[in-house]
Design an enzyme around this catalytic site. Structure first.
Site, short mmCIF file in Angstrom:
data_model
loop_
_atom_site.label_atom_id
_atom_site.label_comp_id
_atom_site.label_asym_id
_atom_site.label_seq_id
_atom_site.Cartn_x
_atom_site.Cartn_y
_atom_site.Cartn_z
N ASP A 1 -51.09 7.55 72.69
CA ASP A 1 -50.09 8.50 73.38
C ASP A 1 -50.87 9.41 73.96
O ASP A 1 -50.31 10.78 74.01
CB ASP A 1 -48.98 8.72 72.34
CG ASP A 1 -48.06 7.63 72.00
OD1 ASP A 1 -48.18 6.60 72.47
OD2 ASP A 1 -47.13 7.81 71.13
N ASP B 1 -50.96 2.47 74.03
CA ASP B 1 -50.13 3.23 74.79
C ASP B 1 -50.74 4.38 75.31
O ASP B 1 -49.64 5.42 75.52
CB ASP B 1 -48.86 3.27 74.12
CG ASP B 1 -48.46 1.76 73.59
OD1 ASP B 1 -48.86 0.90 73.86
OD2 ASP B 1 -47.79 1.81 72.32
#
Length: 668
Positions: free
Chosen positions: A505, A528
């Site tokens: 992230d 991600d």
């Protein structure tokens, strides 16, 4: 002694750069005529026929041609044969750009479609000649030798970029209006050219200065041209380059830094104790040139200065440096412009430009701006603040003009928040690698429940119209779960020439109908590491995977035209990362597209994963176009992803992606 027989010798003390009164006997003088009606005359039409003949089929023209001179039938025949050869087509000495201007002036008075076609062919020639790095060679097609260098010499590239600027802005300067497709190409061409200028500005012991007359087309380093044109800092060419940068509306932080640095260099290198004395004959030819010591002379600058010391130097055709003009032979001494006063234009316009952009002049704010438009942060106490957050807190709320926070080199260990009321704020780092904002929060450390991720940021941006350039933003917690480095929940945010570093992230992009732009950035992470609901365009970025996982996790809202778009990016990875997905849908309407990207072998053949959400396969939009590299395997991609057609890919323009109001063309 000079023997004077039939020559009348005039002794004139001439300020460098002032031209004799125009007689319109030379081709460039004819082009600059202000008499519009003349361009409808029989004389002008006759000259236009010559200009059409000299234009090669590729679109360019040769240089130093007196187009107004009458051509014999044999010369006309020879030129027709030359058309298909592309021989000597160039932008040197104003060639091609000036002929295009002539055709524009002709077409404004006489709607001969050949004039329009000629202009557009010239424009296409300029577009085709541009290097991928944004520069232009002196000759195109490429001619062996120094001609392949990126050429600022005699303002060649500035002339071209001014053409691109006028057309991309759809001004009335040219009477011929290209198609929207061509206008978009000129806009991109201009942006690439400015980027090239920024990247070629020479650093002297770490300090930005000016430009060489030519730069190597691969390394971008100052380069040699003719024997007497050695690698150097140019007092002449750098002036027009700086003025071009100053003409850009809403300049980026990089442009502002470039202009400020060039202006400081011009101040440092000006010469105020010399004047040029010329001896000319009655034909206006210089037959002797000397430099005379004079107190409080109008400032001039040397054409060539040493890269490391700014010391002026001079060369004859033997390429040997001399310290004074008197040391070189008469042919080069009198036949070349060794000094210039062109930087005076930069110094004259700088104060107004600085005021317009909310900057300080010589350390003192301009009267048109308040002190709260510019702050400096420095850990050594030399600035206005030692902490970035203190500078943000001191910035005005909802300002009418941009507020710049210049951050000097150092590692700033702090969480930085740009609140919603701090709009139009710009962070400008002293250098990308050495100006670092770092913090080590992560999901477990925050421990505020299921939404802890969103509190882990190092830098949080909530204010619209934010920009950041030339620095590094890190989350240093390591691979310990969710840990955001940069979180942007704002509209019209721009991130350029930055390093965004973290693990899971790394980069969160959100905000209601938010549009965000990343250019020339390095972004790294694990799972991600680019995620969120914003519409974001990434151009010329390096996207680096630290381990096997997923690059993107878009949560694009239903009905949004674009999600994450990557153009001309390079996807790289650590050697241990061998199985990386392009993305998976955080929400089922996720949209992510890769265009003209170079994909390393770490990208999995299937490309995309549905995150155990079968419904995403019907609703998400994952697509690619014209990618390359071992990781681009279009035939092996999951069946529910897309390979765009050329027509579909053409819709992914910067304007379409980033403008505030856009129709959902996917449904059309």
């Amino acid at each position: 002694m000079i023997q004077l027989k039939k020559i009348t010798v005039l002794f004139l003390l001439i300020t460098v750069g002032i031209n004799a009164q125009s007689t319109y006997k030379k081709w460039p003088d004819i082009i600059r005529k202000n008499d519009d009606a003349w361009f409808a005359s029989a004389e002008a039409k006759k000259i236009a026929e010559n200009v059409l003949l000299y234009q090669r089929n590729i679109g360019g023209w040769p240089k130093n041609i007196q187009m107004q001179q009458e051509l014999s039938p044999q010369q006309q025949k020879d030129l027709i044969e030359l058309k298909k050869t592309a021989a000597e087509t160039t932008t040197d000495n104003g060639a091609t750009c000036q002929e295009m201007l002539f055709m524009s002036k002709m077409y404004a008075q006489v709607k001969d479609e050949r004039y329009k076609e000629s202009f557009l062919k010239g424009l296409n020639y300029l577009l085709e000649a541009q290097y991928d790095n944004g520069g232009w060679p002196q000759f195109y097609p490429l001619k062996k030798g120094y001609y392949t260098h990126i050429t600022y010499n005699d303002d060649s590239m500035v002339h071209i970029l001014n053409v691109m600027k006028e057309i991309s802005e759809q001004s009335d300067f040219y009477s011929i209006k290209p198609s929207k497709e061509i206008i978009e190409k000129t806009k991109k061409s201009f942006e690439k050219g400015i980027d090239c200028i920024i990247k070629t500005q020479y650093r002297q012991k770490g300090v930005l200065t000016a430009w060489c007359a030519q730069h190597d087309e691969v390394t971008l380093a100052p380069a040699k041209a003719r024997a007497y044109e050695l690698p150097s800092l140019s007092g002449k060419e750098s002036a027009k380059i700086t003025l071009l940068l100053m003409s850009v509306e809403r300049p980026s932080p990089e442009i502002i830094t470039a202009v400020q640095s060039a202006k400081a260099w011009f101040e440092k290198t000006k010469i105020t104790n010399l004047e040029e004395k010329r001896v000319v004959n009655d034909a206006g030819k210089i037959i002797e040139k000397k430099m005379i010591v004079t107190q409080n002379a109008s400032p001039i600058w040397a054409r060539f200065m040493e890269l490391d010391t700014n010391e002026p130097f001079f060369c004859d055709r033997d390429g040997i440096k001399k310290k004074s003009l008197e040391e070189i032979g008469a042919e080069r001494r009198n036949g070349y412009a060794w000094y210039t006063d062109e930087p005076k234009g930069v110094l004259k316009k700088y104060a107004a430009w600085a005021a317009k952009n909310g900057l300080k002049v010589s350390g003192i704010e301009t009267s048109a701006k308040k002190k709260d438009n510019f702050f400096t942060v420095a850990q050594d106490g030399s600035g206005d603040f030692t902490k970035i957050q203190d500078a943000v807190n001191a910035s005005p709320s909802f300002p009418y003009e941009k507020v710049t926070i210049f951050i000097k080199n150092g590692t700033y260990t702090e969480k930085v928040r740009v609140p919603e009321w701090n709009t139009h704020l710009a962070f400008v780092g002293e250098s990308k690698e050495k100006t670092i904002i770092a913090f080590d929060d992560n999901f477990s450390k925050i421990n505020l429940g299921r939404n802890s991720t969103f509190y882990t940021y190092t830098v949080l941006v909530e204010g619209d119209d934010f920009s950041v350039s030339n620095l590094t933003i890190k989350n240093t917690s390591g691979d310990k779960g969710q840990a955001i480095a940069l979180s942007i929940v704002a509209n019209r945010a721009q991130v350029s020439n930055c390093i965004i570093s973290g693990n899971q992230d790394t980069l969160y992009l959100s905000g209601k109908e938010a549009k965000q732009y990343f250019k020339d950035c390095y972004i790294e992470g694990t799972t991600d590491f680019i995620f969120g609901s914003a519409t974001a365009l990434f151009e010329n970025c390096i996207i680096h995977s630290l381990k096997n996982s997923y690059i993107t996790a878009a949560s694009t809202p239903e009905g949004t035209a674009f999600g994450f778009v990557f153009k001309n990016c390079k996807l790289t990875a650590e050697t241990s990362a061998t199985a990386v997905y392009l993305g998976r849908p955080w929400r089922i309407y996720a949209k992510t597209v890769f265009i003209n990207c170079d994909m390393g072998k770490h990208i999995k053949p299937e490309g995309w994963e549905n995150w155990s959400k079968p419904e995403a396969e019907k609703n998400a939009f994952y697509a690619e176009y014209n990618n390359k590299g071992e990781g681009f395997q279009p035939t092996k991609r999951v069946s529910w992803s897309h390979q765009l057609s050329k027509k579909e890919a053409e819709k992914y323009t910067t304007e379409n992606i980033l403008r505030d109001s856009i129709q959902n063309w996917h449904s059309k």
